[in-house]
Design an enzyme around this catalytic site. Structure first.
Site, short mmCIF file in Angstrom:
data_model
loop_
_atom_site.label_atom_id
_atom_site.label_comp_id
_atom_site.label_asym_id
_atom_site.label_seq_id
_atom_site.Cartn_x
_atom_site.Cartn_y
_atom_site.Cartn_z
CE LYS A 13 -3.67 6.03 11.18
NZ LYS A 13 -4.52 6.74 10.19
NE ARG A 88 -0.34 8.89 6.22
CZ ARG A 88 -1.66 8.64 6.22
NH1 ARG A 88 -2.49 9.49 6.69
NH2 ARG A 88 -2.09 7.50 5.75
NE ARG A 127 -8.05 -2.18 6.25
CZ ARG A 127 -7.47 -1.12 6.78
NH1 ARG A 127 -7.68 -0.84 8.06
NH2 ARG A 127 -6.65 -0.35 6.10
NE ARG A 138 -8.10 3.51 1.62
CZ ARG A 138 -7.44 3.93 2.69
NH1 ARG A 138 -8.01 3.91 3.88
NH2 ARG A 138 -6.20 4.38 2.59
NE ARG A 149 -2.56 2.76 2.40
CZ ARG A 149 -3.68 2.02 2.47
NH1 ARG A 149 -4.05 1.25 1.45
NH2 ARG A 149 -4.42 2.06 3.55
#
Ligand code: AMP
Length: 192
Positions: A13, A88, A127, A138, A149
């Site tokens: 995204k 969201r 990733r 992160r 998540r």
């Protein structure tokens, strides 16, 4: 053009939002980036959301709605924007509709990157490992936070596809194609 880009963590995204924003010459408004900036600058909002974002949980609707309302009122967003990571929840989507309606505006199109969920966890773990080895990880790139998540996405965000489908705004794109192919499919969906 006012767009919303929907997609699970690991769906590509952010990458696609950046490309689309450049191509359409409109700003990419990423609530994740805004919240990370607030955390790293140590602002009052940043201090408030640090632990929540690091666990991978969603921050409160009112907080993120206020951030977006302020951001979309800025001059560079007047002629359009692409929302990346917002809304969201259904409550956020309803609040966005209300903010836009008050300004006699509306969302023009909602694009969804559809990615098989079984592929997602391994994709985002890879990733995260890459990011860690480059020193760019992160704080929410841990396996525990990634699982949260994904669960937040499934429970809170996926129902938005139906919300926007019912309004006739949703276009779904196969997010498992190459980056270039996904980008061209998104542009085609906008022309359609
Ligand atoms: P992202 O960069 O979009 O993956 O967002 C990173 C984190 O920021 C999320 O896991 C949430 O903790 C928080 N966040 C970003 N956007 C929202 C939103 N619209 N509503 C609630 N929390 C958000």
């Amino acid at each position: 053009m006012r767009l919303v880009l929907l997609g699970a963590p690991g769906s590509g995204k952010g990458t696609q939002a950046a490309r689309l924003a450049k191509r359409l010459d409109i700003p990419q408004l990423s609530t994740g980036d805004m919240l990370r900036a607030a955390v790293s600058e140590g602002t009052p909002i940043g201090t408030k959301v640090k632990a929540t974002t690091e666990r991978g949980e969603l921050v409160p609707d009112d907080l993120v709605v206020a951030i977006v309302a302020e951001r979309i009122s800025q001059p560079d967003a007047k002629s359009g924007f692409i929302l990346d990571g917002f809304p969201r929840t259904i409550a956020q989507a309803a609040a966005l509709d209300e903010i836009l309606r008050a300004a006699h505006l509306r969302i023009d199109r909602v694009l969804e990157l559809d990615v098989d969920e079984a592929a997602l966890l391994s994709r985002i773990l890879n990733r995260a490992n890459e990011a860690r080895s480059n020193g760019h990880a992160r704080a929410d790139d841990t396996e525990a936070a990634l699982r949260v998540r994904l669960a937040e996405y499934r429970g809170q965000t996926r129902p938005l596809a139906d919300y926007y489908r019912e309004q006739g705004l949703l276009k779904s794109i196969n997010g498992l194609q190459s980056i270039d192919k996904v980008a061209s499919s998104l542009l085609e969906a906008l022309d359609a």
